[in-house]
Design an enzyme around this catalytic site. Structure first.
Site, PDB file in Angstrom:
ATOM      1  N   GLU A 175      37.020   9.027  59.386  1.00 22.30           N
ATOM      2  CA  GLU A 175      36.238   9.689  59.231  1.00 22.30           C
ATOM      3  C   GLU A 175      35.689  10.464  60.132  1.00 22.30           C
ATOM      4  OE1 GLU A 175      35.775   7.580  57.926  1.00 22.30           O
ATOM      5  OE2 GLU A 175      34.251   6.512  56.896  1.00 22.30           O
ATOM      6  N   SER A 225      40.893  -2.083  59.024  1.00 25.87           N
ATOM      7  CA  SER A 225      40.325  -3.646  59.349  1.00 25.87           C
ATOM      8  C   SER A 225      40.834  -4.439  58.308  1.00 25.87           C
ATOM      9  CB  SER A 225      39.018  -3.467  59.990  1.00 25.87           C
ATOM     10  OG  SER A 225      38.283  -3.090  58.693  1.00 25.87           O
ATOM     11  N   CYS A 280      45.411  -1.916  67.875  1.00 25.44           N
ATOM     12  CA  CYS A 280      46.260  -2.629  66.837  1.00 25.44           C
ATOM     13  C   CYS A 280      47.385  -3.387  67.781  1.00 25.44           C
ATOM     14  CB  CYS A 280      46.695  -2.679  65.550  1.00 25.44           C
ATOM     15  SG  CYS A 280      47.898  -1.902  64.811  1.00 25.44           S
ATOM     16  N   GLU A 382      38.414 -10.451  65.762  1.00 24.92           N
ATOM     17  CA  GLU A 382      39.197  -8.979  66.635  1.00 24.92           C
ATOM     18  C   GLU A 382      37.706  -8.336  67.169  1.00 24.92           C
ATOM     19  OE1 GLU A 382      40.384  -5.250  64.063  1.00 24.92           O
ATOM     20  OE2 GLU A 382      42.148  -5.237  65.317  1.00 24.92           O
TER      21      GLU A 382
HETATM   22  P1  NAD Z   1      38.071   0.673  59.493  1.00 27.79           P
HETATM   23  O1  NAD Z   1      38.866  -0.178  58.281  1.00 27.79           O
HETATM   24  O2  NAD Z   1      36.717   0.716  59.025  1.00 27.79           O
HETATM   25  O3  NAD Z   1      38.655   2.770  58.839  1.00 27.79           O
HETATM   26  C1  NAD Z   1      39.830   2.494  57.897  1.00 27.79           C
HETATM   27  C2  NAD Z   1      39.726   3.315  56.749  1.00 27.79           C
HETATM   28  O4  NAD Z   1      39.198   2.617  55.437  1.00 27.79           O
HETATM   29  C3  NAD Z   1      38.727   4.398  57.144  1.00 27.79           C
HETATM   30  O5  NAD Z   1      39.704   5.914  56.452  1.00 27.79           O
HETATM   31  C4  NAD Z   1      37.907   4.760  56.352  1.00 27.79           C
HETATM   32  O6  NAD Z   1      37.019   6.017  56.323  1.00 27.79           O
HETATM   33  C5  NAD Z   1      37.743   3.626  55.503  1.00 27.79           C
HETATM   34  N1  NAD Z   1      36.809   3.081  54.426  1.00 27.79           N
HETATM   35  C6  NAD Z   1      35.706   2.380  55.395  1.00 27.79           C
HETATM   36  N2  NAD Z   1      34.887   1.073  55.280  1.00 27.79           N
HETATM   37  C7  NAD Z   1      35.583   1.186  53.894  1.00 27.79           C
HETATM   38  C8  NAD Z   1      35.620   0.827  52.549  1.00 27.79           C
HETATM   39  N3  NAD Z   1      33.575  -0.117  52.381  1.00 27.79           N
HETATM   40  N4  NAD Z   1      35.688   0.857  51.089  1.00 27.79           N
HETATM   41  C9  NAD Z   1      36.747   1.905  51.261  1.00 27.79           C
HETATM   42  N5  NAD Z   1      37.113   3.002  52.403  1.00 27.79           N
HETATM   43  C10 NAD Z   1      36.961   2.358  53.355  1.00 27.79           C
HETATM   44  O7  NAD Z   1      39.174   0.651  59.968  1.00 27.79           O
HETATM   45  P2  NAD Z   1      39.134   1.184  61.539  1.00 27.79           P
HETATM   46  O8  NAD Z   1      37.158   0.819  62.397  1.00 27.79           O
HETATM   47  O9  NAD Z   1      38.925   2.396  61.721  1.00 27.79           O
HETATM   48  O10 NAD Z   1      40.336   1.218  62.479  1.00 27.79           O
HETATM   49  C11 NAD Z   1      40.267  -0.270  63.357  1.00 27.79           C
HETATM   50  C12 NAD Z   1      40.661  -1.106  62.255  1.00 27.79           C
HETATM   51  O11 NAD Z   1      41.767  -0.955  61.717  1.00 27.79           O
HETATM   52  C13 NAD Z   1      41.371  -2.701  63.532  1.00 27.79           C
HETATM   53  O12 NAD Z   1      40.783  -3.932  62.608  1.00 27.79           O
HETATM   54  C14 NAD Z   1      42.679  -1.790  63.210  1.00 27.79           C
HETATM   55  O13 NAD Z   1      43.064  -3.812  64.230  1.00 27.79           O
HETATM   56  C15 NAD Z   1      42.949  -1.478  62.810  1.00 27.79           C
HETATM   57  N6  NAD Z   1      43.943  -1.059  62.886  1.00 27.79           N
HETATM   58  C16 NAD Z   1      45.952  -1.700  62.197  1.00 27.79           C
HETATM   59  C17 NAD Z   1      46.675  -1.355  62.356  1.00 27.79           C
HETATM   60  C18 NAD Z   1      47.526  -1.989  62.032  1.00 27.79           C
HETATM   61  O14 NAD Z   1      49.148  -0.828  61.605  1.00 27.79           O
HETATM   62  N7  NAD Z   1      47.278  -3.184  61.799  1.00 27.79           N
HETATM   63  C19 NAD Z   1      46.608  -0.161  62.398  1.00 27.79           C
HETATM   64  C20 NAD Z   1      45.723   0.678  63.401  1.00 27.79           C
HETATM   65  C21 NAD Z   1      44.770   0.108  63.075  1.00 27.79           C
END
Ligand code: NAD
Length: 497
Positions: A175, A225, A280, A382
């Site tokens: 979002e 995450s 990441c 992280e």
């Molecule tokens: P995030 O976990 O906050 O959000 C990811 C997705 O989950 C979003 O679409 C969000 O709307 C949804 N989300 C968030 N909270 C939620 C909840 N409580 N219940 C259900 N859905 C929920 O991650 P972010 O801040 O958008 O991205 C950064 C993180 O992603 C970092 O930890 C990074 O390391 C990781 N990442 C990992 C990879 C990989 O390939 N391993 C790649 C890119 C990013």
């Protein structure tokens, strides 16, 4: 002010009662709003995706791939617009956005080979007069939930592979960075994707939970995450869905005493601070073997850091843009305070950076901690910002033990001139993606991407060959056509050759 809506059954749609602000992180201003889907909206998207499935499943793979060929061209023609949208909402430098998009397009290219990838396996005369084959059938409606930091690339890891396999898809992007993701899905409609095959719903937990709990959704791909990845994986599994959930990281680079230090420092600068450390696969820990290598490394890093340009991503002269939100800026700043309290030595402090004309942007300069130890939170957690921690050890084995003991195992790399050491490292380290003198070993689209330990929940990695396995289920058919008039008696023993 413009509100970004959804794409359901080929139509843009927005009649939500909830919406949230989308910021331009370089100015701190709200640039638009994004609709947050209700349970009813997500259920409607699932209904449309399910309705589109039978016809799409029976569309020849070569025809499905034709859409991908057209999409590739459209993505290339619209690259400037896509990258401008990424930079406006994420903050990364335009050239960095171009790199992200290019890696996304490579996944579309991979999907173009669907007819080859879905050929299956055939055995003639598996038994007397018996032929057998295995085919890979689509699952049905599948979903992808993606993070803010790669709004073009990470969704392109998922849905091109899923839909060329014959599935229909519901994408729930971040979002915080919705516009480029939606625009790319609109280009897919333009490329000839039938309505309902690819749907996008913007939203938050309500949308995600609806997808996780609806029995019509057969599989879930998640990138984000680790706490959320674990929640997604456990919920999807307990609801009987196939799931791959990629999580966070703390990626270490080992710097051996024999490394080419100038090249190593250049590599680490980009890997640690590119995209403001919000990758990441970013290197957030440099493990220097021996004090001489450590002193040399820290001195050279300091020199290069003082030459860095930090400013709006719209200017390609900048090396680094802002962090994603004001809250994330505060979180990263708090980690600097924690590191100081824990006794690490802050040799470069980017907290008080001022970018003229962008005083309200979320800019932080590059930070460097030396003498970080494994018991510190800045080492264990992280940070996801422009913070590199240097840990000093006495041997390569000590460096490897550190990496193996860490809860994350996404990426790692070693800088050395010693082939034997590099081979031992890549063979034994407990990490999913390994670089040898390569700081960001992100696999190309025809390999697969995934970490180990708490960086990935599930068995199959993202994109490449694993994606074809993830988005299909195997069916094995055994057939016999007896010659007319031949009668066979009942056989009570287990069939064998
Ligand atoms: P995030 O976990 O906050 O959000 C990811 C997705 O989950 C979003 O679409 C969000 O709307 C949804 N989300 C968030 N909270 C939620 C909840 N409580 N219940 C259900 N859905 C929920 O991650 P972010 O801040 O958008 O991205 C950064 C993180 O992603 C970092 O930890 C990074 O390391 C990781 N990442 C990992 C990879 C990989 O390939 N391993 C790649 C890119 C990013």
């Amino acid at each position: 002010m413009k509100t970004i809506g959804h794409l359901i059954d080929g139509q843009t749609q927005n009649n939500e009662s909830r919406a949230q602000d989308v910021f331009n992180p370089a100015t701190g201003e709200v640039s638009k709003r994004v609709a947050l889907a209700s349970k009813t909206t997500v259920e409607e998207a699932i209904t449309k995706a399910q309705a589109a499935f039978p016809a799409w499943r029976n569309t020849p793979p070569a025809k499905r791939a034709q859409v991908m060929f057209k999409l590739k061209t459209l993505l290339e023609e619209n690259a400037d617009k896509i990258c401008a949208l990424i930079t406006e909402e994420h903050g990364k430098v335009l050239d960095d956005a171009k790199g992200e998009l290019q890696r996304g397009i490579e996944n579309v290219e991979y999907a173009c080979s669907a007819p080859e990838l879905l050929k299956g396996e055939h055995s003639k005369n598996a038994g007397p007069g018996i032929d057998s084959w295995s085919e890979f059938q689509p699952l049905g409606v599948v979903t992808g939930i993606t993070p803010f930091n790669f709004p073009a690339m990470v969704p392109l890891w998922m849905w091109p592979a899923a839909i060329v396999c014959g599935n229909t898809f519901i994408l729930k992007p971040s979002e915080r960075t919705p516009s480029s993701t939606l625009f790319i899905c609109e280009l897919a409609q333009q490329a000839g994707l039938p309505a309902g095959v690819l749907n996008l719903v913007n939203g938050d937990k309500e949308a995600v939970d609806t997808l996780l709990n609806d029995e019509r959704v057969m599989a879930v791909s998640f990138v984000g995450s680790t706490p959320i990845a674990e929640y997604i994986y456990n919920t999807a599994n307990s609801n009987g869905k196939r799931c791959q959930a990629l999580g966070g990281a703390k990626n270490h680079a080992i710097v051996m005493p024999d490394a080419d230090m100038d090249n190593t420092v250049n590599a680490l600068m980009g890997a640690a601070y590119g995209s403001c450390g919000e990758r990441c696969m970013a290197i957030s820990v440099a493990v220097a073997v021996g004090n001489e290598a450590a002193d040399n490394l820290v001195e050279k890093l300091q020199g290069r850091m003082s030459e860095m340009n930090v400013g709006p991503g719209t200017d390609n002269q900048n090396d680094m843009g802002p962090l994603i939100t004001a809250q994330h800026f505060e979180k990263v700043k708090t980690y600097i305070d924690i590191g100081l309290e824990e006794g690490a030595s802050l040799v470069m402090d980017g907290r008080n950076l001022r970018v003229d004309g962008h005083e309200n942007g979320y800019f932080m300069g590059a930070c460097l901690f030396d003498k970080v130890t494994a018991d510190m939170r800045i080492y264990q957690e992280e940070i996801f910002g422009p913070v590199l921690c240097v840990v000093r050890v006495d041997s390569m084995q000590e460096a490897m033990d550190l990496i193996d003991a860490h809860e994350y195992g996404n990426g790692t790399c070693i800088f050395t001139r010693d082939g034997e050491a590099a081979r031992y490292f890549s063979d034994n380290i407990k990490v999913g993606m390994v670089g040898i003198n390569v700081p960001l070993p992100v696999p190309v689209a025809y390999h697969s991407f995934g970490g180990w330990k708490r960086s990935l929940f599930g068995d199959l990695h993202a994109y490449g060959p694993d994606a074809i396995r993830f988005y299909t289920k195997r069916k094995t058919v055994t057939q016999r056509w007896p010659s007319a008039g031949v009668r066979e008696g009942a056989q009570f023993t287990f069939p064998s050759n």
